[in-house]
Design a protein around this motif. Structure first.
Motif, short mmCIF file in Angstrom:
data_model
loop_
_atom_site.label_atom_id
_atom_site.label_comp_id
_atom_site.label_asym_id
_atom_site.label_seq_id
_atom_site.Cartn_x
_atom_site.Cartn_y
_atom_site.Cartn_z
N SER A 50 -34.94 4.66 -9.24
CA SER A 50 -33.79 4.46 -10.13
C SER A 50 -32.46 4.71 -9.41
N LEU A 51 -32.50 5.49 -8.34
CA LEU A 51 -31.29 5.80 -7.59
C LEU A 51 -30.87 4.67 -6.67
N LEU A 52 -31.81 3.84 -6.24
CA LEU A 52 -31.53 2.84 -5.22
C LEU A 52 -30.44 1.84 -5.61
N PRO A 53 -30.44 1.27 -6.83
CA PRO A 53 -29.35 0.32 -7.17
C PRO A 53 -27.96 0.92 -7.06
N MET A 54 -27.79 2.17 -7.48
CA MET A 54 -26.48 2.81 -7.36
C MET A 54 -26.09 3.00 -5.90
N LEU A 55 -27.07 3.35 -5.08
CA LEU A 55 -26.81 3.51 -3.66
C LEU A 55 -26.40 2.18 -3.03
N ILE A 56 -27.06 1.11 -3.43
CA ILE A 56 -26.72 -0.23 -2.91
C ILE A 56 -25.31 -0.62 -3.32
N VAL A 57 -24.96 -0.38 -4.59
CA VAL A 57 -23.61 -0.70 -5.07
C VAL A 57 -22.57 0.09 -4.29
N PHE A 58 -22.84 1.36 -4.04
CA PHE A 58 -21.89 2.17 -3.28
C PHE A 58 -21.73 1.64 -1.85
N LEU A 59 -22.84 1.28 -1.20
CA LEU A 59 -22.77 0.77 0.17
C LEU A 59 -22.01 -0.55 0.24
N VAL A 60 -22.17 -1.38 -0.80
CA VAL A 60 -21.48 -2.68 -0.81
C VAL A 60 -19.98 -2.49 -0.97
N PHE A 61 -19.57 -1.53 -1.83
CA PHE A 61 -18.15 -1.38 -2.15
C PHE A 61 -17.50 -0.18 -1.46
N GLN A 62 -18.17 0.44 -0.48
CA GLN A 62 -17.61 1.65 0.11
C GLN A 62 -16.30 1.38 0.83
N LYS A 63 -16.16 0.21 1.46
CA LYS A 63 -14.93 -0.12 2.17
C LYS A 63 -13.75 -0.17 1.20
N GLN A 64 -13.95 -0.84 0.06
CA GLN A 64 -12.88 -0.94 -0.94
C GLN A 64 -12.56 0.43 -1.54
#
Length: 281
Positions: free
Chosen positions: A255-269
């Motif tokens: 359940s944690l993985l989708p949030m981690l993916i979203v963070f990695l995608v938007f970490q630059k912004q």
């Protein structure tokens, strides 16, 4: 000057140590969750605690897919979280643009009315909202979880509106003179400027929707409509009695993985948003 540099270096060391201690307290539960998902039942209750299992067992990651409707829970949570955050972010940014830069009648009063809605606790509107959605025939469906969020998020509107107040009005006026429509101004000028702020707010909103447990508990009754948090809640009720905590932790890691993916995608912004806010401050 030498004394001053020594003082600063000592202060930096103390701050670094305090931050490391804080980081340990924050990351330790996450590490324990991940390590527990690979343990045996005996290792979970071993004293002293076993942080690194003797043998990394992956059986629980295979078992969780048959132990409950985990896959359908992930699909339902993704339907809710993605539709709400994507469409809701679009409508929130439009509202923020209108409240910050357009000559809307009584826009300050409208803005204050929106802010006042934050002070209303959810339990106060929970029953009237449930009755309203029941009259629509939306019970035991994802619609009560999706539709309200499509019209925006007050916190995001507030944040983006405050962010847009720093954008010079001359840019908007110049675009008007060039013949650009309001939506053209939003799409070509405003949204690219607020993209870092939007990314920061989007990930926070996604986390809130993804982790929501109360609203799905109220509206969903069929297992095929359960969101992921309800599925994990059922895992907790069924398998905690059997002390099968590795299975529960394996489901929690998934359940944690989708949030981690979203963070990695938007970490630059997100980093850009923090940096820009610091410069403005």
């Amino acid at each position: 000057m030498v004394l001053s540099s020594k003082k600063w270096s000592t202060a930096n060391i103390i701050i670094f140590i305090l931050l490391c201690i804080g980081a340990v307290f924050m990351i330790a539960p996450l590490l324990w969750m991940v390590s527990t998902s690979f343990k045996t039942k005996m290792e979970v209750f071993a004293l002293p605690p076993v942080w690194i299992p003797e043998e990394w067992l992956t059986a629980k990651y295979s078992e969780i897919w048959t132990a409950g409707p985990l896959l359908s829970g992930i699909k339902n949570s993704l339907k809710v979280a993605v539709s709400v955050t994507v469409i809701g972010t679009f409508t929130s940014s439009l509202a923020a643009f209108a409240l910050a830069k357009l000559q809307v009648p009584h826009k300050n009063k409208i803005f204050m009315l929106l802010l006042s809605s934050i002070m209303i606790p959810y339990p106060a509107v929970m029953i009237p909202q449930f009755k309203m959605f029941s009259s629509f025939g939306w019970n035991d469906s994802l619609l009560p979880l999706i539709v309200p969020g499509l019209f925006g998020n007050v916190f995001m509107i507030f944040f983006l509106r405050q962010y847009l107040t720093s954008v010079p009005n001359a840019i908007i006026e110049a675009a008007k003179i060039d013949g650009s429509s309001y939506f053209g101004i939003y799409a070509k000028i405003v949204f690219p400027l607020i993209k870092p702020a939007v990314a920061a707010q989007l990930i926070l909103w996604f986390m809130g929707v993804w982790n929501d447990y109360l609203a799905p508990t109220i509206y969903l009754t069929s297992e095929e409509n359960y969101t992921l948090q309800l599925v994990i809640g059922n895992f907790n009720a069924m398998y905690a009695i059997q002390t099968d905590y590795p299975l529960i932790m394996a489901a929690s890691v998934i359940s944690l993985l989708p949030m981690l993916i979203v963070f990695l995608v938007f970490q630059k912004q997100i980093i850009e948003s923090v940096a820009i806010s610091a410069v403005k401050g």
